[in-house]
Design a protein around this motif. Structure first.
Motif, short mmCIF file in Angstrom:
data_model
loop_
_atom_site.label_atom_id
_atom_site.label_comp_id
_atom_site.label_asym_id
_atom_site.label_seq_id
_atom_site.Cartn_x
_atom_site.Cartn_y
_atom_site.Cartn_z
N VAL A 115 28.82 50.48 19.64
CA VAL A 115 29.95 51.40 19.59
C VAL A 115 31.21 50.57 19.38
O VAL A 115 31.54 49.70 20.18
N VAL A 116 31.91 50.83 18.27
CA VAL A 116 33.11 50.08 17.93
C VAL A 116 34.33 50.76 18.56
O VAL A 116 34.52 51.97 18.44
N ASP A 117 35.16 49.94 19.23
CA ASP A 117 36.34 50.45 19.94
C ASP A 117 35.95 51.56 20.91
O ASP A 117 36.44 52.70 20.81
N PRO A 118 35.09 51.26 21.87
CA PRO A 118 34.64 52.29 22.82
C PRO A 118 35.77 52.73 23.75
O PRO A 118 36.64 51.94 24.11
N ALA A 119 35.74 54.00 24.13
CA ALA A 119 36.69 54.50 25.11
C ALA A 119 36.22 54.04 26.49
O ALA A 119 35.09 54.32 26.88
N ASN A 120 37.06 53.31 27.21
CA ASN A 120 36.66 52.78 28.51
C ASN A 120 36.87 53.84 29.60
O ASN A 120 37.71 53.71 30.48
N THR A 121 36.11 54.91 29.49
CA THR A 121 36.23 56.00 30.45
C THR A 121 34.88 56.24 31.10
O THR A 121 34.08 57.04 30.63
N GLY A 122 34.63 55.51 32.16
CA GLY A 122 33.39 55.69 32.90
C GLY A 122 33.47 56.91 33.79
O GLY A 122 34.48 57.62 33.81
N PRO A 123 32.41 57.18 34.53
CA PRO A 123 32.39 58.36 35.41
C PRO A 123 33.28 58.22 36.63
O PRO A 123 33.39 59.13 37.43
N GLY A 124 33.94 57.05 36.79
CA GLY A 124 34.82 56.85 37.93
C GLY A 124 34.06 56.31 39.13
O GLY A 124 32.84 56.33 39.17
N THR A 125 34.79 55.80 40.10
CA THR A 125 34.19 55.26 41.31
C THR A 125 34.94 55.79 42.53
O THR A 125 36.12 56.12 42.44
N PRO A 126 34.26 55.87 43.68
CA PRO A 126 34.93 56.33 44.91
C PRO A 126 35.75 55.23 45.57
O PRO A 126 36.17 55.37 46.72
N PHE A 127 36.00 54.13 44.86
CA PHE A 127 36.76 53.01 45.39
C PHE A 127 37.43 52.32 44.21
O PHE A 127 37.16 52.64 43.05
N THR A 128 38.33 51.39 44.50
CA THR A 128 38.97 50.62 43.44
C THR A 128 38.19 49.32 43.21
O THR A 128 38.13 48.47 44.10
N PRO A 129 37.56 49.15 42.04
CA PRO A 129 36.76 47.94 41.79
C PRO A 129 37.61 46.68 41.84
O PRO A 129 38.73 46.65 41.34
N SER A 130 37.07 45.63 42.45
CA SER A 130 37.75 44.33 42.46
C SER A 130 37.64 43.69 41.08
O SER A 130 36.74 44.02 40.31
N PRO A 131 38.55 42.78 40.76
CA PRO A 131 38.46 42.10 39.46
C PRO A 131 37.17 41.28 39.34
O PRO A 131 36.71 40.69 40.32
N VAL A 132 36.62 41.26 38.15
CA VAL A 132 35.45 40.43 37.87
C VAL A 132 35.86 38.96 37.92
O VAL A 132 36.94 38.60 37.45
N ILE A 133 35.01 38.12 38.52
CA ILE A 133 35.29 36.68 38.59
C ILE A 133 34.48 35.99 37.51
O ILE A 133 33.25 36.04 37.49
N ALA A 134 35.17 35.37 36.57
CA ALA A 134 34.50 34.71 35.44
C ALA A 134 33.62 33.57 35.90
O ALA A 134 33.89 32.94 36.93
N PHE A 135 32.57 33.33 35.14
CA PHE A 135 31.68 32.22 35.46
C PHE A 135 32.36 30.88 35.20
O PHE A 135 32.99 30.69 34.15
N LYS A 136 32.23 29.97 36.14
CA LYS A 136 32.76 28.61 35.98
C LYS A 136 31.69 27.65 36.43
O LYS A 136 31.25 27.69 37.58
N ARG A 137 31.26 26.79 35.53
CA ARG A 137 30.20 25.85 35.83
C ARG A 137 30.57 24.96 37.01
O ARG A 137 31.66 24.41 37.08
N GLY A 138 29.66 24.85 37.98
CA GLY A 138 29.89 24.02 39.15
C GLY A 138 30.58 24.74 40.29
O GLY A 138 30.80 24.16 41.34
N THR A 139 30.92 26.02 40.08
CA THR A 139 31.57 26.81 41.13
C THR A 139 30.58 27.77 41.75
O THR A 139 29.87 28.48 41.04
N GLN A 140 30.52 27.79 43.06
CA GLN A 140 29.56 28.64 43.76
C GLN A 140 29.96 30.11 43.63
O GLN A 140 31.13 30.45 43.58
N SER A 141 28.95 30.97 43.59
CA SER A 141 29.20 32.40 43.47
C SER A 141 30.01 32.92 44.64
O SER A 141 29.84 32.47 45.78
N ALA A 142 30.87 33.89 44.37
CA ALA A 142 31.66 34.50 45.42
C ALA A 142 30.78 35.37 46.31
O ALA A 142 29.78 35.91 45.87
N ALA A 143 31.16 35.49 47.56
CA ALA A 143 30.45 36.37 48.49
C ALA A 143 31.40 37.48 48.90
O ALA A 143 32.27 37.30 49.73
#
Length: 218
Positions: A115-143
């Motif tokens: 899908v080209v230029d998709p509309a970013n309109t999901g079904p919504g969430t009952p909370f505010t999603p936290s920002p995604v943490i990008a992968f960084k080599r050598g950095t431990q996963s967030a908890a």
């Protein structure tokens, strides 16, 4: 003297385990051979991603997610292309943002739908999603945890799903947490869906209710 000799390999093994845990993350599995700066692993299950196209070839195109994960998208004779507005077919060009759904093998997706230029309109969430943490080599996963995670959830449980069900769950997860690659969708015993994410340090697991509305992540 014997104890000292025995302790040296044990200490070395322990040090390697710590280093490995920091590099690979707590729940990402093995580091993919030949895939630097990624924590992806192969599953060959239904999933997908949202990414910006960086180059286009005859039978494939390359793209990068908002979190910096590079993916390769393969086209087949049955791959469909459509506009985000749903108003017909579309052409993939460099610089376009695309939603890709298909069979995921590490960071390569054999697309069933683009899908080209998709509309970013999901079904919504009952909370505010936290920002995604990008992968960084050598950095431990967030908890950390967003929203609600099934209390009896165990990683590796459930049944992998495909088709329309997997596509809907993938789109919902990407709308809430763009940046990673969904490499499988699993239906748990209580009807909840666990959507597994790779290519980021967080989240690794996104959860959706039976109606495929995102309810949590960790």
């Amino acid at each position: 003297m014997l104890n000292q000799r025995l302790n040296r390999p044990l200490a070395l093994a322990g040090a390697l385990a710590v280093i490995g845990g920091a590099a690979f993350g707590a729940s990402t599995g093995a580091f993919a051979a030949g895939k630097p700066d990624t924590n992806a692993r192969s599953t060959n299950a239904a999933g997908g991603t949202i990414a910006k196209v960086t180059s286009v070839a005859k039978a494939s195109f390359a793209a990068t997610t908002s979190a910096g994960q590079k993916v390769t998208v393969k086209r087949t004779g049955t791959t469909t292309f459509q506009n985000g507005s749903g108003s017909g077919s579309a052409k993939v060009t460099k610089g376009a943002t695309v939603l890709v759904l298909g069979k995921v093998n590490s960071t390569t997706i054999t697309a069933t739908q683009v899908v080209v230029d998709p509309a970013n309109t999901g079904p919504g969430t009952p909370f505010t999603p936290s920002p995604v943490i990008a992968f960084k080599r050598g950095t431990q996963s967030a908890a950390k945890t967003d929203g609600q995670v099934p209390t009896d959830y165990k990683e590796g449980s459930g049944t992998i799903v495909k088709g329309t069900t997997a596509n809907k769950a993938t789109k919902a997860a990407l709308a809430a947490y763009p940046g990673g690659v969904i490499d499988r969708v699993v239906k748990l015993s209580d009807g909840t869906y666990e959507i597994h994410t790779i290519g980021v340090n967080w989240p690794h697991h996104i959860f959706a209710d039976p109606a495929e509305k995102v309810v949590g992540a960790n």
